[in-house]
Every structure is written in structure tokens, then in C-alpha cells.
Design a protein around this motif. Structure first.
Motif, PDB file in Angstrom:
ATOM      1  N   GLN A  16       0.828  -1.206   0.000  1.00  0.00           N
ATOM      2  CA  GLN A  16       0.000   0.000   0.000  1.00  0.00           C
ATOM      3  C   GLN A  16       0.860   1.253   0.000  1.00  0.00           C
ATOM      4  OE1 GLN A  16      -3.052  -0.002   3.011  1.00  0.00           O
ATOM      5  NE2 GLN A  16      -3.694  -2.087   2.534  1.00  0.00           N
ATOM      6  N   SER A  17       1.985   1.219   0.709  1.00  0.00           N
ATOM      7  CA  SER A  17       2.854   2.396   0.723  1.00  0.00           C
ATOM      8  C   SER A  17       3.496   2.627  -0.633  1.00  0.00           C
ATOM      9  CB  SER A  17       3.946   2.235   1.794  1.00  0.00           C
ATOM     10  OG  SER A  17       4.879   1.229   1.435  1.00  0.00           O
ATOM     11  N   MET A  18       3.694   1.558  -1.408  1.00  0.00           N
ATOM     12  CA  MET A  18       4.302   1.666  -2.728  1.00  0.00           C
ATOM     13  C   MET A  18       3.292   2.060  -3.793  1.00  0.00           C
ATOM     14  SD  MET A  18       6.736  -1.720  -2.579  1.00  0.00           S
ATOM     15  CE  MET A  18       7.115  -1.697  -4.334  1.00  0.00           C
ATOM     16  N   HIS A  19       2.041   1.568  -3.657  1.00  0.00           N
ATOM     17  CA  HIS A  19       1.098   1.689  -4.762  1.00  0.00           C
ATOM     18  C   HIS A  19      -0.249   2.279  -4.402  1.00  0.00           C
ATOM     19  CE1 HIS A  19       3.702  -1.909  -5.712  1.00  0.00           C
ATOM     20  NE2 HIS A  19       3.963  -1.110  -6.707  1.00  0.00           N
ATOM     21  N   GLY A  20      -0.489   2.547  -3.123  1.00  0.00           N
ATOM     22  CA  GLY A  20      -1.797   3.017  -2.714  1.00  0.00           C
ATOM     23  C   GLY A  20      -2.670   1.867  -2.250  1.00  0.00           C
ATOM     24  N   THR A  21      -3.872   2.177  -1.838  1.00  0.00           N
ATOM     25  CA  THR A  21      -4.719   1.164  -1.225  1.00  0.00           C
ATOM     26  C   THR A  21      -5.483   0.305  -2.220  1.00  0.00           C
ATOM     27  OG1 THR A  21      -6.499   2.804  -1.042  1.00  0.00           O
ATOM     28  CG2 THR A  21      -5.047   2.544   0.860  1.00  0.00           C
ATOM     29  N   ASN A  22      -5.616   0.746  -3.473  1.00  0.00           N
ATOM     30  CA  ASN A  22      -6.462  -0.037  -4.381  1.00  0.00           C
ATOM     31  C   ASN A  22      -5.697  -1.097  -5.172  1.00  0.00           C
ATOM     32  OD1 ASN A  22      -5.079   1.378  -6.375  1.00  0.00           O
ATOM     33  ND2 ASN A  22      -6.797   2.716  -6.884  1.00  0.00           N
ATOM     34  N   MET A  23      -4.365  -1.113  -5.091  1.00  0.00           N
ATOM     35  CA  MET A  23      -3.541  -2.119  -5.763  1.00  0.00           C
ATOM     36  C   MET A  23      -3.863  -2.235  -7.254  1.00  0.00           C
ATOM     37  SD  MET A  23      -1.620  -3.188  -3.334  1.00  0.00           S
ATOM     38  CE  MET A  23      -1.582  -3.207  -1.551  1.00  0.00           C
ATOM     39  N   ARG A  24      -4.256  -1.133  -7.881  1.00  0.00           N
ATOM     40  CA  ARG A  24      -4.693  -1.176  -9.282  1.00  0.00           C
ATOM     41  C   ARG A  24      -3.558  -1.590 -10.227  1.00  0.00           C
ATOM     42  NH1 ARG A  24      -5.463   2.966 -13.347  1.00  0.00           N
ATOM     43  NH2 ARG A  24      -7.066   2.291 -14.827  1.00  0.00           N
ATOM     44  N   HIS A  25      -2.326  -1.422  -9.789  1.00  0.00           N
ATOM     45  CA  HIS A  25      -1.191  -1.746 -10.660  1.00  0.00           C
ATOM     46  C   HIS A  25      -1.216  -3.214 -11.083  1.00  0.00           C
ATOM     47  CE1 HIS A  25      -0.011  -2.831  -6.621  1.00  0.00           C
ATOM     48  NE2 HIS A  25       0.911  -3.613  -7.116  1.00  0.00           N
ATOM     49  N   VAL A  26      -1.658  -4.108 -10.201  1.00  0.00           N
ATOM     50  CA  VAL A  26      -1.724  -5.528 -10.551  1.00  0.00           C
ATOM     51  C   VAL A  26      -2.859  -5.776 -11.544  1.00  0.00           C
ATOM     52  CG1 VAL A  26      -2.059  -7.863  -9.663  1.00  0.00           C
ATOM     53  CG2 VAL A  26      -0.716  -6.203  -8.352  1.00  0.00           C
ATOM     54  N   ALA A  27      -3.972  -5.079 -11.365  1.00  0.00           N
ATOM     55  CA  ALA A  27      -5.123  -5.271 -12.250  1.00  0.00           C
ATOM     56  C   ALA A  27      -4.834  -4.807 -13.668  1.00  0.00           C
ATOM     57  CB  ALA A  27      -6.339  -4.536 -11.688  1.00  0.00           C
ATOM     58  N   VAL A  28      -4.006  -3.775 -13.834  1.00  0.00           N
ATOM     59  CA  VAL A  28      -3.770  -3.226 -15.176  1.00  0.00           C
ATOM     60  C   VAL A  28      -2.516  -3.782 -15.833  1.00  0.00           C
ATOM     61  CG1 VAL A  28      -4.931  -1.084 -14.547  1.00  0.00           C
ATOM     62  CG2 VAL A  28      -2.439  -1.206 -14.369  1.00  0.00           C
ATOM     63  N   SER A  29      -1.700  -4.534 -15.081  1.00  0.00           N
ATOM     64  CA  SER A  29      -0.413  -4.972 -15.622  1.00  0.00           C
ATOM     65  C   SER A  29      -0.449  -6.373 -16.225  1.00  0.00           C
ATOM     66  CB  SER A  29       0.658  -4.909 -14.533  1.00  0.00           C
ATOM     67  OG  SER A  29       0.869  -3.570 -14.114  1.00  0.00           O
ATOM     68  N   PHE A  30      -1.539  -7.093 -16.030  1.00  0.00           N
ATOM     69  CA  PHE A  30      -1.715  -8.399 -16.657  1.00  0.00           C
ATOM     70  C   PHE A  30      -3.023  -8.392 -17.455  1.00  0.00           C
ATOM     71  CE2 PHE A  30       0.788  -9.409 -12.808  1.00  0.00           C
ATOM     72  CZ  PHE A  30       1.861 -10.079 -13.388  1.00  0.00           C
ATOM     73  N   SER A  67       5.691   1.751 -10.122  1.00  0.00           N
ATOM     74  CA  SER A  67       6.112   0.698  -9.207  1.00  0.00           C
ATOM     75  C   SER A  67       7.593   0.405  -9.346  1.00  0.00           C
ATOM     76  CB  SER A  67       5.303  -0.579  -9.468  1.00  0.00           C
ATOM     77  OG  SER A  67       5.730  -1.627  -8.626  1.00  0.00           O
ATOM     78  N   GLU A  68       8.150  -0.206  -8.303  1.00  0.00           N
ATOM     79  CA  GLU A  68       9.511  -0.733  -8.370  1.00  0.00           C
ATOM     80  C   GLU A  68       9.504  -2.176  -8.866  1.00  0.00           C
ATOM     81  OE1 GLU A  68      10.808  -0.475  -4.358  1.00  0.00           O
ATOM     82  OE2 GLU A  68      10.439   1.671  -4.191  1.00  0.00           O
ATOM     83  N   LEU A  69       8.325  -2.753  -8.989  1.00  0.00           N
ATOM     84  CA  LEU A  69       8.170  -4.166  -9.323  1.00  0.00           C
ATOM     85  C   LEU A  69       7.784  -4.333 -10.788  1.00  0.00           C
ATOM     86  CD1 LEU A  69       6.128  -5.227  -6.170  1.00  0.00           C
ATOM     87  CD2 LEU A  69       8.609  -5.340  -6.503  1.00  0.00           C
ATOM     88  N   SER A  70       8.012  -5.541 -11.284  1.00  0.00           N
ATOM     89  CA  SER A  70       7.676  -5.866 -12.676  1.00  0.00           C
ATOM     90  C   SER A  70       6.619  -6.955 -12.729  1.00  0.00           C
ATOM     91  CB  SER A  70       8.927  -6.326 -13.442  1.00  0.00           C
ATOM     92  OG  SER A  70       9.818  -5.262 -13.636  1.00  0.00           O
ATOM     93  N   ALA A  71       5.838  -6.923 -13.782  1.00  0.00           N
ATOM     94  CA  ALA A  71       4.860  -7.960 -14.064  1.00  0.00           C
ATOM     95  C   ALA A  71       5.444  -8.878 -15.137  1.00  0.00           C
ATOM     96  CB  ALA A  71       3.551  -7.347 -14.563  1.00  0.00           C
ATOM     97  N   MET A  72       5.537 -10.174 -14.824  1.00  0.00           N
ATOM     98  CA  MET A  72       6.106 -11.140 -15.755  1.00  0.00           C
ATOM     99  C   MET A  72       5.078 -12.226 -16.047  1.00  0.00           C
ATOM    100  SD  MET A  72      10.019 -11.570 -14.330  1.00  0.00           S
ATOM    101  CE  MET A  72       9.604 -11.568 -12.576  1.00  0.00           C
TER     102      MET A  72
END
Length: 430
Positions: A230-244, A419-424
Motif C-alpha cells: 500500500q505504501s508503494m502503490h496506494g490502497t487499491n492495488m490497481r497496478h496488478v489489475a492493469v499490468s496483466f 512501481s519498483e516491481l515488474s509484471a512477468m
């Protein structure tokens, strides 16, 4: 040899340009400007998907960090790393463990004497701790109230960050102590330094399981991971939903392996109603996971399944459409990652995809801005110090997959927005 370092003036111009652009983009988004006051910008989550703002922020951070180090000079910079930074961490630990932020009124102030009484501390050393905290913009002394304490935007965030601070700073987790034993680790590879820092030579997971009262260690760890994301991306974690490409899976089941309390699966399930989710983790996470799932109204499409990912996957009526592994494999050395991934092979061979959320570190210096590269290697050494794990480059991820099965292919790899993370995306090659 000519220096490749930018001049102080060039760096200052880069700072001005980056700050101007970032300030303008925040205004366009109708967001508060950065400030240490409580009404200032709390995070950059709301501009993660604004590439102009995020690029300006990255360049501003890079130039500001570089000019700060150059202005200090080599001797002062080394001295600050050795003593100032260490004492800042210890000060943060004291603020966290005494719950100072909870004792300071959000919209007011409190005297040092009263604060000391509320948290069970002596006012003399507390006053000295607070003086250093003020220089870090954590709390402040109001100009018209000497010897009083009030919040800043940073100190007000401490209660929210509490689970993560517990993980990083508590004696029970041995994370600080293991980092201090890094020189020992260099001589005793592949044993992680935590084996030295813990008197009994235990591993991290045993320490977490055994050293917290009432068996709360694993649930606290899951909370810390959720707080970090949450500190990296906010509370909705939308980065995972849009990255795959979740929509391409159609209807079916996704298995979130090592998914903690389901903090990543829940926002994806909310956005893609055709998917059902199984959150797998150790039994101690079941209670917190069920609470979150129920609160999200997803009881019909999501459930928790106790499972040890080193063992074969439970039998299911049909092959899952995908497995999600988020920040699991970096905890483990290659041989253990092979054991984890081998359990998925039967269904991967039957068409299931593997979605990985992990860091992809650069293969050589200079591929990413220096402050981002530093964060990668900080996390890499942390993983080694406490777990024997590591962060991996794209080539290292592909080699790991080939060790599991030579037909496994890393099809896609992209840094997730903001993000600092990658989607693979991984599947079996034809």
C-alpha cells in the motif's frame, strides 16, 4: 581522465526543471503540493499513471540525491552513512516502539513532559530523541510552543506504517541484526547472516513463528507485506489489475500462491467478475483472509485454502487459468524456487499461465536511475541477509525457469506503472 559527473550548476538546473514540471502536473491533477504540513501531498499514488509527472519526479530525485552527496564531499558523506543514517533508523525505531505518534494529538500539540508520561518514558532522553526526529521532518516543535510536539505529514503516517516498521525494526524479527552480520555472510556463503545474528542459528520463518506471542508472527508478517504494498502503490492495488491481461483468461480460477490475506487478489477480483480466486497460504493467515474477503463482498468468488507451496497443488475440478506469485520467489534461493515452481508444472503443461510480480534488477550499472538501482540492491541484500534469497535480472529469471523445465518461457516483462516491481508472464513454450 575527465569526470563524467554533472556540475553542481547543471544538477541545480535539472532540479529546477524537474520541480517545475512536477509542481505543474500536480496542479493539473488538482492534487496538493508536497509539504510537511498535514494538508500537503500524502503520497504520489494518484499520479502513478501520469508518465510526465512520474518522469519529472524520478529526475528530480536523481539530481537532488547527487547534488546532496557532491555538496557533502566524500569524507562527510561516508561519515553520515556510518553514524547519522544509523542513528536516524534507531530514532525511528524508538518512535515506533513507544507509539509516540498515537500519543500526539492529530490536530494539536502536547508537551514533552506530558508525552513522556503517556508513553512511559523519561522526558530527558525523549526530548533528545525528538530533536533528531525534527531534523528528519518527523514531528515538529511549534514555533510558538517551545518544548511541545506536533505532527508533520510524515509523523502522522507512522501508525499506518506500524506493521512494516515492526517487520523492519523489531528485535523479534532479527532483520536489523542480520544486516549487521553481512560481513560474516560474505565469508560463509550460502548461509544467510540471520543464522549468525540469531543465537540459536534459526532461520527467519522459525523466528517469526516462535518469537511472537500467541502465534501472531505470520499474521503480523502478512500485515507488514500488505502495508508495504500500500505504501508503494496506494490502497487499491490497481497496478496488478492493469499490468496483466486478466480479461484474456475468460472465465475460470486464478490461484494466488503465498497470497497472505488476499490483498492483491481482492482488487483484481473486483475488477474482473468472471474470475474466481483461491488464496493459498499457511493456515495462520486464514482468519485475516476470510475477514478481508467478506468485507469486500467476494465470498461467492474467492476463498482461502491452507497450503504449503513446497508441496503438490491440491486437486481441483479443472485446471486453473493462472497462478499468481507475488514477491514469493525473491524470498528463496534458486534451489527452493525450483521446488516451488515444480509443484505447478503439471498444470502449466496443461495450459495454465504463471503471473509473477517481482523485481527485475538491472544487468549492469546505469540501466536505471541510480536511486532506483540503489533500492534494488538494498532489497537484494536484505533478502540475502534474512532469507538467503535474492532479486534477479531478466536473464536470471529465465535461467531459473529453464532449470525447472527447459520449455518454460518468460513471455513478457514490464515495470508496472508507478512501481519498483515488474509484471512477468510465463508459460510453456511450444
Amino acid at each position: 581522465m575527465a569526470s563524467s559527473t554533472q556540475s553542481l550548476v547543471d544538477l541545480a538546473n535539472d532540479i529546477l526543471k524537474g520541480a517545475t514540471t512536477l509542481q505543474e502536473e500536480l496542479a493539473k491533477e488538482k492534487l496538493p503540493q508536497p509539504s510537511f504540513t498535514l494538508d500537503g501531498l500524502q503520497s504520489y499514488h494518484d499520479v502513478h499513471f501520469n508518465p510526465v509527472a512520474m518522469d519529472a519526479r524520478t529526475k528530480l530525485i536523481e539530481a537532488a540525491r547527487t547534488i546532496y552527496t557532491l555538496a557533502l564531499g566524500p569524507s562527510d558523506a561516508l561519515r553520515i552513512i556510518a553514524n547519522t543514517e544509523r542513528m536516524r533508523v534507531n530514532t525511528l525505531r524508538a518512535l515506533h516502539e513507544l507509539s509516540i505518534a498515537n500519543a500526539v494529538p492529530v490536530d494539536g500539540s502536547i508537551s514533552i513532559d506530558e508525552l513522556a508520561s503517556k508513553v512511559g518514558a523519561h522526558p530527558n532522553p525523549l526530548r533528545r530523541v525528538m530533536r533528531l526526529a525534527y531534523t528528519m521532518h518527523i514531528f515538529r516543535e511549534p514555533l510558538d510552543q517551545p518544548d511541545f510536539v506536533a505532527h508533520t505529514s510524515m509523523s502522522a503516517l507512522l501508525p499506518t506504517m506500524s506493521p512494516y516498521l515492526w517487520l523492519q525494526l523489531s528485535d523479534n524479527t532479527q532483520m536489523q541484526a542480520s544486516s549487521w552480520q553481512l560481513p560474516w555472510g560474505l565469508r560463509n556463503w550460502p548461509r544467510p547472516p540471520i543464522n549468525k545474528s540469531d543465537g540459536a542459528g534459526r532461520d527467519f520463518w522459525t523466528i517469526i513463528r516462535d518469537d511472537e506471542p500467541e502465534g501472531r508472527g505470520m499474521s503480523l508478517f502478512a500485515g507488514a507485506m500488505s502495508t508495504q504494498m500500500q505504501s508503494m502503490h496506494g490502497t487499491n492495488m490497481r497496478h496488478v489489475a492493469v499490468s496483466f491481461d486478466w480479461a484474456s483468461l475468460g472465465e475460470g480460477v486464478v490461484v494466488d500462491i503465498g497470497g497472505g490475506s488476499g490483498h492483491l487478489s481482492i482488487p483484481v477480483a473486483q475488477e474482473f467478475p468472471q474470475l474466481h480466486f483461491v488464496v493459498q497460504d499457511l493456515p495462520k493467515n486464514e482468519g485475516s483472509a476470510n475477514e478481508l474477503i467478506k468485507a469486500a463482498g467476494l465470498d461467492a468468488r474467492m476463498h482461502f485454502q491452507p497450503h504449503d507451496f513446497f508441496t503438490p497443488q491440491p486437486e481441483a475440478e479443472s485446471v486453473p487459468k493462472a497462478y499468481l506469485l507475488s514477491r514469493v520467489l525473491h524470498d528463496w534461493p534458486d534451489e527452493d524456487c525450483v521446488r516451488i515452481l515444480t509443484q505447478l508444472l503439471p498444470n502449466l503443461k496443461r495450459g495454465a499461465k504463471l503471473f509473477l510480480v517481482e523485481r527485475v534488477v538491472p544487468s549492469r550499472p546505469g540501466e536505471v536511475p541510480l536511486h532506483q538501482e540503489a533500492q534494488h540492491w538494498v532489497l537484494d541484500l536484505m533478502m540475502y541477509s534474512i532469507l538467503g534469497g535474492c532479486e534477479r535480472s531478466r536473464d536470471e529469471w529465465q535461467r531459473l525457469l529453464h532449470t525447472v523445465d527447459e520449455k518454460l518461457r518468460l513471455r513478457e516483462s514490464q515495470v508496472m506503472p508507478g512501481s519498483e516491481l515488474s509484471a512477468m508472464v510465463v508459460d510453456m513454450g511450444l
